[in-house]
Design an enzyme around this catalytic site. Sequence first.
Site, mmCIF file in Angstrom:
data_model
loop_
_atom_site.group_PDB
_atom_site.id
_atom_site.type_symbol
_atom_site.label_atom_id
_atom_site.label_comp_id
_atom_site.label_asym_id
_atom_site.label_seq_id
_atom_site.Cartn_x
_atom_site.Cartn_y
_atom_site.Cartn_z
ATOM 1 N N ASP A 1 -30.561 -14.772 -6.735
ATOM 2 C CA ASP A 1 -29.352 -13.940 -6.793
ATOM 3 C C ASP A 1 -28.397 -14.403 -5.711
ATOM 4 O OD1 ASP A 1 -28.837 -11.655 -4.488
ATOM 5 O OD2 ASP A 1 -30.886 -12.422 -4.487
ATOM 6 N N ASP B 1 -32.033 -4.616 -4.374
ATOM 7 C CA ASP B 1 -32.368 -4.959 -3.006
ATOM 8 C C ASP B 1 -32.636 -3.648 -2.268
ATOM 9 O OD1 ASP B 1 -32.581 -6.072 -0.497
ATOM 10 O OD2 ASP B 1 -30.799 -7.314 -0.681
#
Length: 391
Positions: free
Chosen positions: A277, A96
């Site tokens: 996720d 991320d």
Amino acid sequence: MTGPADEGRFRVEGTSGRARAAALRLSRGTIRTPCFMPVGTLGTVKSLTPGELRHAGVEVLLGNAYHLYLRPGTRVLEALGGLHRFMGWDGPILTDSGGFQVFSLARINRIDDEGVTFRSHLDGSLHRLTPELSMEIQAAIGSDIRMAFDECPPGKSSPEAARTAVERTLAWLARCRASHEAQRDARPGRDGLLFPIVQGASYDGLRIESVERTLALGEWPGIGIGGLSVGEEKEVTHRVLDAIEPALPRDRPRYLMGVGYPDDVLEAVRRGVDMFDCVAPTRNGRNGTAFTAEGRINIKGARFASDPAPLDETCDGPCCAGYSRAYLRHLFVSGELLGLRLLSLHNVRFLIRLTYRARAAILRGEYDRWADDWLATYRRGSPRPANRTRG
């Protein structure tokens, strides 16, 4: 392992309605979709070893640029050969960008068109995160898939705030691409793939515009869908996914960020999403909540004190193969660490196995029927949750 010519190759192997079964080939391995990525925020999926994750069927992990930038820092990661070597994981890693964490965790001082000035949630130290720095951090981590730095507004943002986030995210994307290409030239063999992120909050038209303008900026190896599961009603999430699905490329993976409850995953797969996720499986496991085929249960409940059954009769993981509900409850009420480890591992294996089964149903051409049957059983046994937010 795959060769350089195969890096980023995505092949759809079957469809059922809008649901897709596909494979994304990376240099460190192939990711079969639909897939779930456990979150290793700080270079570890809490309480679980890389070997246990591999044995559970995990093909790709998620790390976070914000957290790893603050601790241990990019100098340490670079000196020790990147995150793969640092944590002992040889499979693919997605990172991320740090954008969501900057907006949700840090004490923000200022957001402007150049970046974000914030104080660390660890020690209050002042930092400046820009699209360029996010790409530099992810390059130091050495991740295989890197997410563009974006502005992630709350789920119930005003049209004006959502518009600002879309415009800023698009402007930052161009800068991310330039920085990513510079990092690729500087670190041959450790370049990774860059995924953009589309925003737009709960506004269908703005979401579609975000997709179209992102695609107009060039070819991308995949697309991240951000700004969902951030407090909006689940029906809104479904509506947005329905709206943008026709605009998304058919030949690229679609990654819905921060989603990982079993029912949410299956509903998104139904709407054409490939990758997921979330911290949900491990966070719930540490708190005593287990995912089962008949719904979520809290193993700390008194009704399990003398229950000899496994956690889930259908599960093939080590938790269900070797331990009873009574023993697991005993571990939790006694404060034993083994309990939270076993439930965390169970929940990860449960989601991995669920995506395997979803993939098989897609390849048989009967996803909607299979998902409806599975969800009906699961929801009967699960308490109705409040609106879920991204972990």
